[in-house]
Design a protein around this motif. Sequence first.
Motif, PDB file in Angstrom:
ATOM      1  N   ALA A   1       0.853  -1.185   0.000  1.00 28.37           N
ATOM      2  CA  ALA A   1       0.000   0.000   0.000  1.00 28.37           C
ATOM      3  C   ALA A   1       0.893   1.240   0.000  1.00 28.37           C
ATOM      4  O   ALA A   1       1.950   1.261   0.632  1.00 28.37           O
ATOM      5  CB  ALA A   1      -0.911  -0.004   1.220  1.00 28.37           C
ATOM      6  N   SER A   2       0.449   2.266  -0.731  1.00 28.31           N
ATOM      7  CA  SER A   2       1.280   3.446  -0.875  1.00 28.31           C
ATOM      8  C   SER A   2       0.426   4.617  -1.344  1.00 28.31           C
ATOM      9  O   SER A   2      -0.530   4.432  -2.074  1.00 28.31           O
ATOM     10  CB  SER A   2       2.368   3.145  -1.913  1.00 28.31           C
ATOM     11  N   GLY A   3       0.784   5.827  -0.912  1.00 26.39           N
ATOM     12  CA  GLY A   3       0.145   7.028  -1.428  1.00 26.39           C
ATOM     13  C   GLY A   3      -0.574   7.825  -0.364  1.00 26.39           C
ATOM     14  O   GLY A   3      -0.525   7.533   0.827  1.00 26.39           O
ATOM     15  N   VAL A   4      -1.272   8.853  -0.828  1.00 25.20           N
ATOM     16  CA  VAL A   4      -1.920   9.833   0.048  1.00 25.20           C
ATOM     17  C   VAL A   4      -3.289   9.334   0.492  1.00 25.20           C
ATOM     18  O   VAL A   4      -4.118   8.947  -0.324  1.00 25.20           O
ATOM     19  CB  VAL A   4      -2.067  11.188  -0.679  1.00 25.20           C
ATOM     20  N   LEU A   5      -3.504   9.396   1.806  1.00 18.92           N
ATOM     21  CA  LEU A   5      -4.822   9.120   2.368  1.00 18.92           C
ATOM     22  C   LEU A   5      -5.624  10.416   2.460  1.00 18.92           C
ATOM     23  O   LEU A   5      -6.812  10.452   2.157  1.00 18.92           O
ATOM     24  CB  LEU A   5      -4.687   8.514   3.770  1.00 18.92           C
ATOM     25  N   PHE A   6      -4.956  11.502   2.859  1.00 22.11           N
ATOM     26  CA  PHE A   6      -5.601  12.786   3.127  1.00 22.11           C
ATOM     27  C   PHE A   6      -4.585  13.893   2.874  1.00 22.11           C
ATOM     28  O   PHE A   6      -3.429  13.773   3.286  1.00 22.11           O
ATOM     29  CB  PHE A   6      -6.042  12.803   4.601  1.00 22.11           C
ATOM     30  N   ALA A   7      -5.010  14.969   2.223  1.00 26.69           N
ATOM     31  CA  ALA A   7      -4.149  16.140   2.038  1.00 26.69           C
ATOM     32  C   ALA A   7      -5.016  17.386   2.095  1.00 26.69           C
ATOM     33  O   ALA A   7      -6.107  17.434   1.515  1.00 26.69           O
ATOM     34  CB  ALA A   7      -3.412  16.084   0.703  1.00 26.69           C
ATOM     35  N   HIS A   8      -4.529  18.398   2.804  1.00 27.02           N
ATOM     36  CA  HIS A   8      -5.251  19.660   2.929  1.00 27.02           C
ATOM     37  C   HIS A   8      -4.214  20.775   2.813  1.00 27.02           C
ATOM     38  O   HIS A   8      -3.290  20.846   3.606  1.00 27.02           O
ATOM     39  CB  HIS A   8      -5.953  19.716   4.289  1.00 27.02           C
ATOM     40  N   GLY A   9      -4.357  21.614   1.799  1.00 28.36           N
ATOM     41  CA  GLY A   9      -3.409  22.690   1.566  1.00 28.36           C
ATOM     42  C   GLY A   9      -2.456  22.356   0.437  1.00 28.36           C
ATOM     43  O   GLY A   9      -2.762  21.554  -0.437  1.00 28.36           O
ATOM     44  N   GLY A  10      -1.269  22.964   0.498  1.00 25.73           N
ATOM     45  CA  GLY A  10      -0.304  22.790  -0.577  1.00 25.73           C
ATOM     46  C   GLY A  10       1.099  23.130  -0.132  1.00 25.73           C
ATOM     47  O   GLY A  10       1.409  23.098   1.056  1.00 25.73           O
ATOM     48  N   ARG A  11       1.943  23.506  -1.074  1.00 27.39           N
ATOM     49  CA  ARG A  11       3.358  23.692  -0.766  1.00 27.39           C
ATOM     50  C   ARG A  11       3.649  24.899   0.119  1.00 27.39           C
ATOM     51  O   ARG A  11       4.720  24.996   0.706  1.00 27.39           O
ATOM     52  CB  ARG A  11       4.185  23.755  -2.043  1.00 27.39           C
ATOM     53  N   PHE A  12       2.707  25.838   0.255  1.00 25.05           N
ATOM     54  CA  PHE A  12       2.922  26.992   1.121  1.00 25.05           C
ATOM     55  C   PHE A  12       2.185  26.860   2.453  1.00 25.05           C
ATOM     56  O   PHE A  12       1.975  27.829   3.157  1.00 25.05           O
ATOM     57  CB  PHE A  12       2.521  28.280   0.405  1.00 25.05           C
ATOM     58  N   GLY A  13       1.823  25.636   2.783  1.00 28.99           N
ATOM     59  CA  GLY A  13       1.168  25.359   4.051  1.00 28.99           C
ATOM     60  C   GLY A  13       0.098  24.302   3.879  1.00 28.99           C
ATOM     61  O   GLY A  13      -0.684  24.350   2.939  1.00 28.99           O
ATOM     62  N   GLY A  14       0.096  23.345   4.786  1.00 22.03           N
ATOM     63  CA  GLY A  14      -0.901  22.286   4.728  1.00 22.03           C
ATOM     64  C   GLY A  14      -0.476  21.117   5.593  1.00 22.03           C
ATOM     65  O   GLY A  14       0.544  21.168   6.285  1.00 22.03           O
TER      66      GLY A  14
END
Length: 186
Positions: A35-48
């Motif tokens: 298993a691999s990869g993103v479960l949850f992401a909020h924001g981006g490269r300038f904060g998150g």
Amino acid sequence: MYRPGASEVPESVAVNIRDRSYTIGALVDIPGPGASGVLFAHGGRFGGHTLFVRDNRLHYVYNYLGTDHQLVTATEDIPAGHNVILAATFDKDGEEAPGVATGILSLYHGDHKVGEGRVKTQPGRFTLAGEGLTVGRDSGEAVTDHYPGHAPWSFSGATLHRVAVDVSGAPYIDLETEAQAMLARE
């Protein structure tokens, strides 16, 4: 609660975690290693912040204003099984400055703690670009360079059923915005 495959949720309607304790939990079926990869992401490269699997380990990154990538990594491989809960819990224990919460971020496999680290959270919105919240991938500017593979870093090798974010404690209140809103009504 957000489900994979749903459209990206704009930050203006995403759950408010600013200046408070929170838990992010993902319900997954994991047939075995891989298993691999993103479960949850909020924001981006300038904060998150993001919860993801890499090298069979659970990871969490809180990206403070694009300058401090605070990484917490599990000390154990994720377990195989059905209805496995992979979670990150932030317990606020202080403030570095007004609105900048500090505390311990703990990683869990079910109710078994597998890692922890001290993090600080930023006081405002994560991004100005409106990258929002995604489940099962990070489709905007990446929150971190620690993701495995390539964009959009989709979760694979297992089944992601759902992700829930729970907040507790008093919410962050922007007093300046509140005052401006009150004055505008008069």
